[in-house]
Design an enzyme around this catalytic site. Structure first.
Site, mmCIF file in Angstrom:
data_model
loop_
_atom_site.group_PDB
_atom_site.id
_atom_site.type_symbol
_atom_site.label_atom_id
_atom_site.label_comp_id
_atom_site.label_asym_id
_atom_site.label_seq_id
_atom_site.Cartn_x
_atom_site.Cartn_y
_atom_site.Cartn_z
ATOM 1 N N LEU A 182 1.578 -7.543 -15.413
ATOM 2 C CA LEU A 182 2.048 -8.930 -15.313
ATOM 3 C C LEU A 182 2.950 -9.406 -16.455
ATOM 4 O O LEU A 182 3.550 -10.458 -16.353
ATOM 5 C CB LEU A 182 0.847 -9.872 -15.146
ATOM 6 N N ASN A 199 9.209 -0.340 -11.240
ATOM 7 C CA ASN A 199 8.195 -1.329 -10.856
ATOM 8 C C ASN A 199 8.064 -1.333 -9.337
ATOM 9 O O ASN A 199 8.981 -0.954 -8.626
ATOM 10 C CB ASN A 199 8.651 -2.722 -11.342
ATOM 11 N N HIS A 201 7.201 -4.087 -6.275
ATOM 12 C CA HIS A 201 7.026 -5.520 -6.007
ATOM 13 C C HIS A 201 6.577 -5.677 -4.554
ATOM 14 O O HIS A 201 7.131 -5.030 -3.665
ATOM 15 C CB HIS A 201 8.351 -6.253 -6.249
HETATM 16 C C1 GRF Z 1 0.674 -4.564 -6.028
HETATM 17 O O1 GRF Z 1 0.686 -5.309 -4.867
HETATM 18 C C2 GRF Z 1 2.045 -4.456 -6.620
HETATM 19 O O2 GRF Z 1 3.059 -4.591 -5.675
HETATM 20 C C3 GRF Z 1 2.112 -5.611 -7.569
HETATM 21 O O3 GRF Z 1 0.820 -5.719 -8.077
HETATM 22 C C4 GRF Z 1 -0.113 -5.237 -7.121
HETATM 23 C C5 GRF Z 1 -1.049 -4.307 -7.822
HETATM 24 O O4 GRF Z 1 -2.105 -3.940 -6.994
HETATM 25 N N1 GRF Z 1 3.148 -5.432 -8.551
HETATM 26 P P1 GRF Z 1 -3.165 -2.844 -7.453
HETATM 27 O O5 GRF Z 1 -3.789 -3.355 -8.739
HETATM 28 O O6 GRF Z 1 -2.437 -1.574 -7.640
HETATM 29 O O7 GRF Z 1 -4.151 -2.791 -6.331
#
Ligand code: GRF
Length: 285
Positions: A182, A199, A201
């Site tokens: 984040l 990354n 998204h």
């Molecule tokens: C995912 O949906 C990704 O696209 C976003 O953050 C989420 C992470 O999910 N950037 P996880 O922790 O891998 O389940």
């Protein structure tokens, strides 16, 4: 000097101590046995004695060190170490080390888990480190389960000066994979890994990206706008949020009955199917 060695061998502090103890004890055992053998041969101390002693020590050293490494739990390290030494001495080419990934994540880490599993037995790529800004993040538990090194980072240091660049460089990190991380990448990091930070998204960028567009907020915005499609975007990271060049996109439908949760599930299916695969394609190019 010790710091340099530890980062070269890429081992934790405790393992580093155990390795040094193995070297010292194995070396002493080798010297002791070497002398015993020389006494048995009962040669006069001269040039022949020295040559023979060096020869015996050279043969004994790897055996002694390997032997001592077993009770100290360092056999795998010394097997590799001695193998490398032998290859170097015989002039054989050593296989290239694996490409090392660091996964940055702040949450549960389901994407990180898929990536770790994909490269677990890979010949050329390994997840070497999992980085998180949250000490309680689920992703750290996943990393521990797979015996992958973890690093918890602090905001102050991350955004100032060199941040964690030297730490990550010491660990030999080649690529940085953001999987639900984040914090924005500081410019210094982007400069330090040019074109090597990617990354994922959970929407079809350039729509539904930017500051504040993460997790549920993205899916809520997509549904509120009445979109009939959403999807995922895998992209390079630049200095703006969700802005770098796209590497891959995949879509899914958004039904009238979808909620942010049900859409998040569909998106996760896409992410788990494609993220690891796209990373591998990119790295093997
Ligand atoms: C995912 O949906 C990704 O696209 C976003 O953050 C989420 C992470 O999910 N950037 P996880 O922790 O891998 O389940």
């Amino acid at each position: 000097m010790f710091n340099k060695l530890q980062s070269k061998w890429r081992v934790s502090g405790l393992r580093f101590v155990l390795i040094l103890v193995t070297f010292a004890t194995g070396g002493s055992l080798c010297g002791y046995l070497g002398k015993k053998i020389m006494n048995l041969l009962a040669l006069d101390k001269g040039l022949l004695w020295v040559i023979l002693y060096i020869f015996i020590i050279t043969l004994l050293w790897p055996l002694c060190v390997l032997l001592i490494s077993i009770p100290l739990g360092q056999f795998a390290f010394f097997k590799k170490y001695i193998g490398k030494m032998a290859a170097r001495m015989s002039g054989r080419r050593q296989p290239k080390d694996k490409v090392r990934l660091a996964i940055f994540a702040s949450g549960t880490g389901s994407n990180a888990q898929k990536i770790i599993e994909r490269f677990k037995n890979s010949d050329g790529i390994e997840v070497a480190l999992v980085v998180s800004n949250k000490a309680e993040a689920g992703v750290l538990h996943i990393a521990n389960t797979h015996a992958i090194e973890t690093l918890i980072i602090e905001k102050e240091r991350f955004f100032k000066g060199d941040g964690y660049i030297s730490t990550l460089k010491e660990k030999g990190i080649d690529w940085i994979i953001l999987a639900g991380f984040l914090w924005k990448m500081p410019p210094a990091m982007i400069k330090a890994w040019p074109g090597h930070i990617i990354n994922i998204h959970p929407a079809l960028l350039p729509a539904y990206g930017g500051k504040g567009m993460y997790g549920k907020h993205v899916h809520e915005a997509v549904i509120a706008a009445g979109e009939s499609q959403s999807g995922i975007t895998i992209h390079y990271v630049d200095e703006l949020y969700d802005h770098g060049d796209h590497i891959f996109q995949a879509t899914c439908s958004v039904e009238k009955t979808d909620t942010a949760d049900s859409l998040a599930q569909k998106i996760h299916v896409l992410e788990h199917r494609h993220f690891g695969e796209e990373i591998e394609k990119l790295l093997r190019k």
